[in-house]
Structure formats: C-alpha cells, structure tokens
Design an enzyme around this catalytic site. Sequence first.
Site, PDB file in Angstrom:
ATOM      1  N   GLU A 140       0.838  -1.201   0.000  1.00  0.00           N
ATOM      2  CA  GLU A 140       0.000   0.000   0.000  1.00  0.00           C
ATOM      3  C   GLU A 140       0.875   1.253   0.000  1.00  0.00           C
ATOM      4  O   GLU A 140       0.599   2.227  -0.720  1.00  0.00           O
ATOM      5  CB  GLU A 140      -0.893  -0.014   1.238  1.00  0.00           C
ATOM      6  CG  GLU A 140      -1.770   1.214   1.391  1.00  0.00           C
ATOM      7  CD  GLU A 140      -2.465   1.251   2.739  1.00  0.00           C
ATOM      8  OE1 GLU A 140      -2.840   2.355   3.171  1.00  0.00           O
ATOM      9  OE2 GLU A 140      -2.599   0.184   3.368  1.00  0.00           O
ATOM     10  N   ASN A 193      -7.386   1.050   0.197  1.00  0.00           N
ATOM     11  CA  ASN A 193      -6.033   0.646   0.560  1.00  0.00           C
ATOM     12  C   ASN A 193      -5.565  -0.536  -0.285  1.00  0.00           C
ATOM     13  O   ASN A 193      -4.398  -0.598  -0.704  1.00  0.00           O
ATOM     14  CB  ASN A 193      -5.971   0.274   2.046  1.00  0.00           C
ATOM     15  CG  ASN A 193      -6.245   1.467   2.952  1.00  0.00           C
ATOM     16  OD1 ASN A 193      -6.114   2.616   2.541  1.00  0.00           O
ATOM     17  ND2 ASN A 193      -6.636   1.192   4.185  1.00  0.00           N
ATOM     18  N   GLU A 230      -4.447   0.640  -3.739  1.00  0.00           N
ATOM     19  CA  GLU A 230      -3.064   1.134  -3.743  1.00  0.00           C
ATOM     20  C   GLU A 230      -2.072  -0.023  -3.698  1.00  0.00           C
ATOM     21  O   GLU A 230      -1.048  -0.005  -4.409  1.00  0.00           O
ATOM     22  CB  GLU A 230      -2.833   2.055  -2.536  1.00  0.00           C
ATOM     23  CG  GLU A 230      -3.519   3.402  -2.654  1.00  0.00           C
ATOM     24  CD  GLU A 230      -3.220   4.308  -1.480  1.00  0.00           C
ATOM     25  OE1 GLU A 230      -3.183   5.541  -1.675  1.00  0.00           O
ATOM     26  OE2 GLU A 230      -3.026   3.793  -0.355  1.00  0.00           O
ATOM     27  N   ASP A 258       0.958   3.863  -3.146  1.00  0.00           N
ATOM     28  CA  ASP A 258       0.615   5.270  -2.926  1.00  0.00           C
ATOM     29  C   ASP A 258       1.619   6.183  -3.638  1.00  0.00           C
ATOM     30  O   ASP A 258       1.236   7.156  -4.299  1.00  0.00           O
ATOM     31  CB  ASP A 258       0.587   5.552  -1.427  1.00  0.00           C
ATOM     32  CG  ASP A 258       0.286   7.011  -1.120  1.00  0.00           C
ATOM     33  OD1 ASP A 258      -0.826   7.462  -1.446  1.00  0.00           O
ATOM     34  OD2 ASP A 258       1.160   7.690  -0.571  1.00  0.00           O
TER      35      ASP A 258
END
Length: 344
Positions: free
Chosen positions: A63, A132, A135, A67
């Site tokens: 994650e 989440n 990502e 990101d």
Amino acid sequence: MMIDNFIDRIKLPFRKEKELYYSLYAILGFYPRDIEVYKQALMHRSMSKRNAKGRPVNNERLEFLGDAILDAIVGDIVFRHFEGKREGFLTSTRSKIVQRDTLNRLAHEIGVGRLIKSSGHMSSHNSYMEGNAFEALVGAIYLDRGYRACMRFMQKRILSQLINIDKVAYKEVNFKSKLIEWCQKNKVKLDFKLVEQKRDDGNSPMFVYKAMIEGLDGGQGEGYSKKESQQAASKAALQSLRRKPQFIDAVFAAKTERTKMEEEPVETVPDVEAKEDFIIVQQTETAPAKADEADARRDATAGKGGKAEEEKDEFDLSDIKTAPERLSKEDIIAAAEAAAFGEK
C-alpha cells in the site's frame, strides 16, 4: 482464450488459483507473472498471517509503495492533460483523484473488494479497506510488470473508463460550507485565522489559514487565494472531527465552558453617575468653634497670677462702643486714639 491457454500451461500446484487469475485479468487487463505478490496485495492485516521468518504478511507495505507510484503516475497524466495550468491547479486535481474516497469507489467498481482476504472478526466499519487494497494492487503491478504497466492500467482501465478527469479537475467541493453548517447545527463557534501570507518559488502570493473551532486549532490549509486556503483548512478540520474523537470531545468541552460563562448572572449593575470625588472640599470653622478657642486663650492667661489686665493687648479695640447712629470715619479714628493713649 489467451488467459485459458496461459492457465492451462501453469503447473499443477497453481490450478486451484485459476479463479484468482481470471478475476485479476478482468481487473488489470493482463495476467500476473508473480501471483504471490498480488495475493499479498489483497491480504488485509486482520488475517494475522506470518512468513517463515515470523514477519507479518499483509498489504500494508505494498500500500505504501502503491501510494507513491499513484502520485507519480497521476501527476504525470494530469501534467500532460492540462497544459499550461499552474502548479496549484495540478496539485489540487491530482489530490482529488488519489484521495481515499475516490480510490475506495474505484476499487469497488472494478471488483477489488470481493478479492480481499480478511478476518471475519474484523471491524465492519473499515471504510477504506478497498481503497487501501487498490493502492497495494498498484504496488504489486509495479513489482510484477514495472512502471509502464502501472501507467497503462491507470490510463486504459481507470481514467479512460471510470473517471472524467476534466470534471474531477473543476469540481468544487465546498468543505467550508459543510463545516459552517455543522458548526451552526451544533451551535459551535467557528473562526478562520490568517496565519501567514507568503510567496511561492514563482513569486505567486500564497495564504495560510487555520480553522479555529471554539478557539481550538481544527486544521491548517494553504492556497493561492483566501478562499482556496480556507477550503483546505475546512477540509482538515472536518477530517479531525471525523477521525479524532479526542478533538471533538475537546470542542464540546470548550463550548460548554463558554456557554456557562455567558449564562452566569451579573451581580451588580455598574453606576452610570459620574463621581466627583476628585474635588477637595475646604473645611470652614464655625462661630462656636472660634468662641471656644477664644475662651481657652483667656483661661490660659488668667491662670498666670491674675495679670490679665496688665498683659492686655494695647491694640485691643473690643471696648469701643459705637452709638446707635452711624459715626463718621474721623469720629472712629479719634475714639480709637483716645482709647490707645488713655485720653478721656
């Protein structure tokens, strides 16, 4: 189908994962090379799974990676799409696309949510679990196929099909209005405080504002206008109110203290009459007081061997008697001289 031929060529231990391959192909538009990294991207931390070394296996690290990759890819796409737009506009547009709410909706639309592995005992209100995982999935694509594959996925499977980038860019979310409405409904005091006015690297003016709720710092925001910075501060304040129970408790405690002070009765009403105590009043002696003082002097004189008559003031005119008729000035002077020199 190509995916069927690929799966058929997979070794026997992976045949039980045929459904996962189909699902990922429908989402990504290509088949995975390293299925393990995708399985980790879809594993929520509530599973409490550990590897041979005892380290937790979940999607949190992917994650983090996803990101960063999303920021770079969406920034690249926005930069090329909006030619000539300044940095503030580009940053705002990118933020609207990669924010948690948007990613959560995207993950739900493409079916990522149904592939997530999580514990049945986990909290049901984890509203960002799908975002989440989205990502983390981008992080898995980067490790499995590289940056270009991530770019194709975002361009062809997301932005071209699910997001109208122009509408997102010019969409105005009025966070300030939402914050004001909440404060009014709860009778909470709200102010916006200018913290700083500065210039960016390009010499453009920038403003920094804080949203003060009942005197408490709710959040800070900056922008190229007062409106933009107050919007950012309002968004930060709303996030604090939603995500920090201790902050909202402090807000209502401050409100209670303020209203308590406002409701306390005033004990005394201030006097409106002007006081003139700055004037000093002169004290005058009364006639009786003067008479008492004269008697005291006479008593003191009489006590010295009865010589009052001998020590009488030679200029004492108290025995001068005036006639009922008014005397002339000359008569008064003559009478005074006669009394002084013993003339009769």
